[in-house]
Design an enzyme around this catalytic site. Structure first.
Site, mmCIF file in Angstrom:
data_model
loop_
_atom_site.group_PDB
_atom_site.id
_atom_site.type_symbol
_atom_site.label_atom_id
_atom_site.label_comp_id
_atom_site.label_asym_id
_atom_site.label_seq_id
_atom_site.Cartn_x
_atom_site.Cartn_y
_atom_site.Cartn_z
ATOM 1 N N TYR A 198 2.934 9.691 -9.343
ATOM 2 C CA TYR A 198 2.035 8.664 -8.802
ATOM 3 C C TYR A 198 2.140 7.402 -9.646
ATOM 4 C CZ TYR A 198 -1.128 9.693 -12.710
ATOM 5 O OH TYR A 198 -1.661 9.858 -13.966
ATOM 6 N N CYS A 199 1.702 6.284 -9.061
ATOM 7 C CA CYS A 199 1.621 5.019 -9.791
ATOM 8 C C CYS A 199 0.459 4.218 -9.200
ATOM 9 C CB CYS A 199 2.947 4.257 -9.713
ATOM 10 S SG CYS A 199 3.412 3.786 -8.030
ATOM 11 N N THR A 200 0.363 2.927 -9.493
ATOM 12 C CA THR A 200 -0.797 2.132 -9.092
ATOM 13 C C THR A 200 -0.964 2.054 -7.571
ATOM 14 O OG1 THR A 200 -0.329 0.779 -11.020
ATOM 15 C CG2 THR A 200 -1.976 -0.064 -9.470
#
Ligand SMILES: [Zn+2]
Ligand SMILES: [Zn+2]
Length: 343
Positions: A198-200
């Site tokens: 996951y990321c922003t």
């Protein structure tokens, strides 16, 4: 025709206050082939400037990455314009949870080589061979799977103030570094484990998932829409929230609170704190975590040296800066020997 900002940030802030209208902070991205980036850039600037849209937008041959502030009353018109561009029709818009009318004060549309500075040579792998996209509900289930390894694709200063429970959070300064570090750490599990990332807002995982598949990982999953959309889905659908703390964002809000946990410390005194600031010394601007008490005690600075410089009249500060171009630490993002409590 006017293709650039004519108002200063200060003038814009005053205008926004006077207008008193609600604005929405929105982000979206799309990998798509764009031939004439300058023409596209100018088109966006003209249309969005008209709609009083502000923000930071990167346009490249590989696509578009946009972070915006849109007047709520103009949202429909904005959406209509997006839908008129073939590859942006129905593009997923990430809408911030904590709204701030001044998240952006200028409209900057820039042509870049890439929409994310990823340091990757794209010719070596197929970027369209991505991981499996999962929504919040499936993500929650997946990360409880004993065969899943959860990795945070962001940098150290982002995961420091907030991340998913049990996630691996690489202590890296760049996306490129995190790709290598994770690959090395998980080299033995390319076949038997599920790599969940996951990321922003999801954009970094688009590239990372394709990269890891290319590197031989068999089961690669990515959180669609990133933490921003996860938080929205958790709210809308009443799901369990497995994210702790704040989501670091790249506008002047710095972070969006997702849970009440404060997982980081003031870098100066060690007290629980998750507020990022930039050192007030113009020649420094170091990004670090500072509690209210230290903000007062240090006069918003990262060190005694900076505090001293910051107290000088502006003209003298300017003289000191002369010839020391590299002294600005704005990109050092929280790494400095003066910060006792930075891990
Ligand atoms: Zn402190
Ligand atoms: Zn400083």
């Amino acid at each position: 025709m006017q293709l650039y900002n004519t108002l200063s940030a200060k003038e814009r802030a005053t205008l926004i206050e006077e207008a008193g209208l609600e604005r929405l902070t929105i982000s979206f991205y799309k990998y798509a082939h764009i031939d004439n980036t300058s023409l596209f850039r100018n088109h966006l600037f003209i249309q969005w400037n008209e709609l009083d849209v502000l923000g930071r937008i990167y346009v490249a041959n590989e696509g578009i990455n946009a972070q915006l502030s849109v007047p709520a009353v103009k949202f429909e018109a904005f959406k209509k314009h997006l839908d008129s561009i073939s590859f942006l029709e129905n593009v997923r818009l990430n809408i911030a949870i904590e709204q701030d009318n001044k998240s952006f004060l200028k409209l900057k549309v820039k042509v870049r080589n890439k929409i994310v500075a990823d340091g990757l040579n794209d010719d070596t792998f197929d970027v369209t061979n991505k991981g499996i996209h999962v929504g919040a509900e499936q993500f929650n289930e997946l990360i409880e799977d004993p065969d899943a390894i959860l990795v945070d694709m962001r940098n150290h200063y982002e995961s420091e103030i907030g991340h998913f429970k049990n996630a691996i959070t690489p202590d890296v300064d760049t996306f490129r570094d995190s790709l290598d570090e994770i690959e090395n750490d998980l080299a033995e599990h390319k076949e038997d484990k599920k790599l969940v990332m996951y990321c922003t807002g999801g954009i970094r995982c688009e590239k990372a998932s394709a990269y890891y598949k290319h590197k031989g990982f068999k089961q690669v999953y990515q959180l669609e829409g990133g933490i921003i959309d996860y938080a929205r889905q958790v709210n809308d659908k009443g799901l369990e929230n497995k994210f702790l703390g704040k989501n670091f964002v790249f506008d002047h809000r710095r972070g969006e609170r997702i849970s009440n946990d404060v997982i980081s410390k003031c870098h100066q005194c060690g007290a629980p704190c998750d507020t990022h600031v930039n050192c007030a010394n113009e020649a420094c601007h170091l990004l670090f975590i500072q509690c209210e008490e230290c903000t007062r005690r240090m006069n918003e600075c990262c060190s005694d040296d900076c505090k001293e410089v910051h107290a000088l009249p502006f003209e003298e500060q300017k003289k000191l800066r002369k010839g020391k171009g590299a002294s600005n630490k704005i990109f050092k993002k929280g790494r400095s020997e003066v910060l006792k409590f930075k891990k």
